[in-house]
Design a protein around this motif. Sequence first.
Motif, PDB file in Angstrom:
ATOM      1  N   ILE A  13       0.842  -1.208   0.000  1.00 20.29           N
ATOM      2  CA  ILE A  13       0.000   0.000   0.000  1.00 20.29           C
ATOM      3  C   ILE A  13       0.872   1.252   0.000  1.00 20.29           C
ATOM      4  O   ILE A  13       0.667   2.169  -0.804  1.00 20.29           O
ATOM      5  CB  ILE A  13      -0.956  -0.004   1.203  1.00 20.29           C
ATOM      6  N   ARG A  14       1.847   1.290   0.886  1.00 16.28           N
ATOM      7  CA  ARG A  14       2.724   2.465   0.994  1.00 16.28           C
ATOM      8  C   ARG A  14       3.483   2.693  -0.306  1.00 16.28           C
ATOM      9  O   ARG A  14       3.531   3.806  -0.822  1.00 16.28           O
ATOM     10  CB  ARG A  14       3.697   2.295   2.161  1.00 16.28           C
ATOM     11  N   ALA A  25      -3.690  10.016   4.660  1.00 20.38           N
ATOM     12  CA  ALA A  25      -4.548  11.083   5.174  1.00 20.38           C
ATOM     13  C   ALA A  25      -5.831  10.478   5.717  1.00 20.38           C
ATOM     14  O   ALA A  25      -6.128   9.306   5.502  1.00 20.38           O
ATOM     15  CB  ALA A  25      -4.868  12.084   4.057  1.00 20.38           C
ATOM     16  N   ARG A  26      -6.573  11.309   6.420  1.00 17.46           N
ATOM     17  CA  ARG A  26      -7.902  10.918   6.879  1.00 17.46           C
ATOM     18  C   ARG A  26      -8.815  12.126   6.776  1.00 17.46           C
ATOM     19  O   ARG A  26      -8.364  13.278   6.770  1.00 17.46           O
ATOM     20  CB  ARG A  26      -7.866  10.385   8.302  1.00 17.46           C
ATOM     21  N   VAL A  27     -10.096  11.855   6.735  1.00 16.97           N
ATOM     22  CA  VAL A  27     -11.087  12.913   6.735  1.00 16.97           C
ATOM     23  C   VAL A  27     -11.175  13.434   8.162  1.00 16.97           C
ATOM     24  O   VAL A  27     -11.286  12.646   9.114  1.00 16.97           O
ATOM     25  CB  VAL A  27     -12.459  12.392   6.246  1.00 16.97           C
ATOM     26  N   ARG A  28     -11.100  14.748   8.336  1.00 14.63           N
ATOM     27  CA  ARG A  28     -11.179  15.345   9.673  1.00 14.63           C
ATOM     28  C   ARG A  28     -12.500  14.971  10.319  1.00 14.63           C
ATOM     29  O   ARG A  28     -13.548  15.007   9.704  1.00 14.63           O
ATOM     30  CB  ARG A  28     -11.095  16.871   9.581  1.00 14.63           C
ATOM     31  N   SER A  29     -12.399  14.619  11.604  1.00 14.31           N
ATOM     32  CA  SER A  29     -13.576  14.191  12.338  1.00 14.31           C
ATOM     33  C   SER A  29     -13.336  14.424  13.820  1.00 14.31           C
ATOM     34  O   SER A  29     -12.204  14.461  14.271  1.00 14.31           O
ATOM     35  CB  SER A  29     -13.825  12.700  12.082  1.00 14.31           C
ATOM     36  N   GLU A  30     -14.420  14.567  14.552  1.00 14.60           N
ATOM     37  CA  GLU A  30     -14.321  14.675  16.006  1.00 14.60           C
ATOM     38  C   GLU A  30     -14.066  13.304  16.629  1.00 14.60           C
ATOM     39  O   GLU A  30     -13.607  13.202  17.748  1.00 14.60           O
ATOM     40  CB  GLU A  30     -15.620  15.262  16.586  1.00 14.60           C
ATOM     41  N   PHE A  55      -1.911   5.757  10.128  1.00  9.85           N
ATOM     42  CA  PHE A  55      -2.738   5.293   9.011  1.00  9.85           C
ATOM     43  C   PHE A  55      -2.977   3.783   9.118  1.00  9.85           C
ATOM     44  O   PHE A  55      -4.116   3.314   9.066  1.00  9.85           O
ATOM     45  CB  PHE A  55      -2.025   5.647   7.701  1.00  9.85           C
ATOM     46  N   PHE A  56      -1.884   3.014   9.289  1.00  8.67           N
ATOM     47  CA  PHE A  56      -2.024   1.560   9.333  1.00  8.67           C
ATOM     48  C   PHE A  56      -2.648   1.069  10.638  1.00  8.67           C
ATOM     49  O   PHE A  56      -3.286   0.017  10.647  1.00  8.67           O
ATOM     50  CB  PHE A  56      -0.691   0.880   9.046  1.00  8.67           C
ATOM     51  N   GLU A  57      -2.515   1.818  11.707  1.00  5.56           N
ATOM     52  CA  GLU A  57      -3.206   1.471  12.952  1.00  5.56           C
ATOM     53  C   GLU A  57      -4.719   1.539  12.735  1.00  5.56           C
ATOM     54  O   GLU A  57      -5.463   0.630  13.117  1.00  5.56           O
ATOM     55  CB  GLU A  57      -2.780   2.437  14.056  1.00  5.56           C
ATOM     56  N   ILE A  58      -5.182   2.601  12.094  1.00  7.26           N
ATOM     57  CA  ILE A  58      -6.615   2.757  11.782  1.00  7.26           C
ATOM     58  C   ILE A  58      -7.046   1.679  10.781  1.00  7.26           C
ATOM     59  O   ILE A  58      -8.102   1.050  10.926  1.00  7.26           O
ATOM     60  CB  ILE A  58      -6.906   4.170  11.231  1.00  7.26           C
ATOM     61  N   PHE A  59      -6.233   1.454   9.760  1.00  8.03           N
ATOM     62  CA  PHE A  59      -6.501   0.458   8.722  1.00  8.03           C
ATOM     63  C   PHE A  59      -6.721  -0.921   9.337  1.00  8.03           C
ATOM     64  O   PHE A  59      -7.726  -1.590   9.061  1.00  8.03           O
ATOM     65  CB  PHE A  59      -5.306   0.457   7.759  1.00  8.03           C
ATOM     66  N   ASP A  60      -5.796  -1.334  10.193  1.00  7.99           N
ATOM     67  CA  ASP A  60      -5.889  -2.658  10.822  1.00  7.99           C
ATOM     68  C   ASP A  60      -7.045  -2.743  11.811  1.00  7.99           C
ATOM     69  O   ASP A  60      -7.773  -3.737  11.836  1.00  7.99           O
ATOM     70  CB  ASP A  60      -4.580  -3.006  11.531  1.00  7.99           C
TER      71      ASP A  60
END
Length: 88
Positions: A13-14, A25-30, A55-60
Amino acid sequence: MGSATRTTDHDTIRKWAEARGGRPARVRSEEPGGILRIDFGEPEERLEQIGWDEFFEIFDRNGLTFLYQEETEDGGTSRFNKFVHGSD
């Protein structure tokens, strides 16, 4: 559209993203986490860049798979990508 490939491999992926000038990146969110994106530098106010580790922490954590395309039908470099639930 050419064929798409699925992967959960972080290095794949990288490398795919960086070869196309993409950054994590990620979409800004609260909410913690957020919706992941590969940022190719087009102005998009709601995107915030993050590091590959986050990024990969969220992905996993979300059990995502990366769906991507290497080339377009006419042989050009493709930037098509999508995050889907499930494994490869």
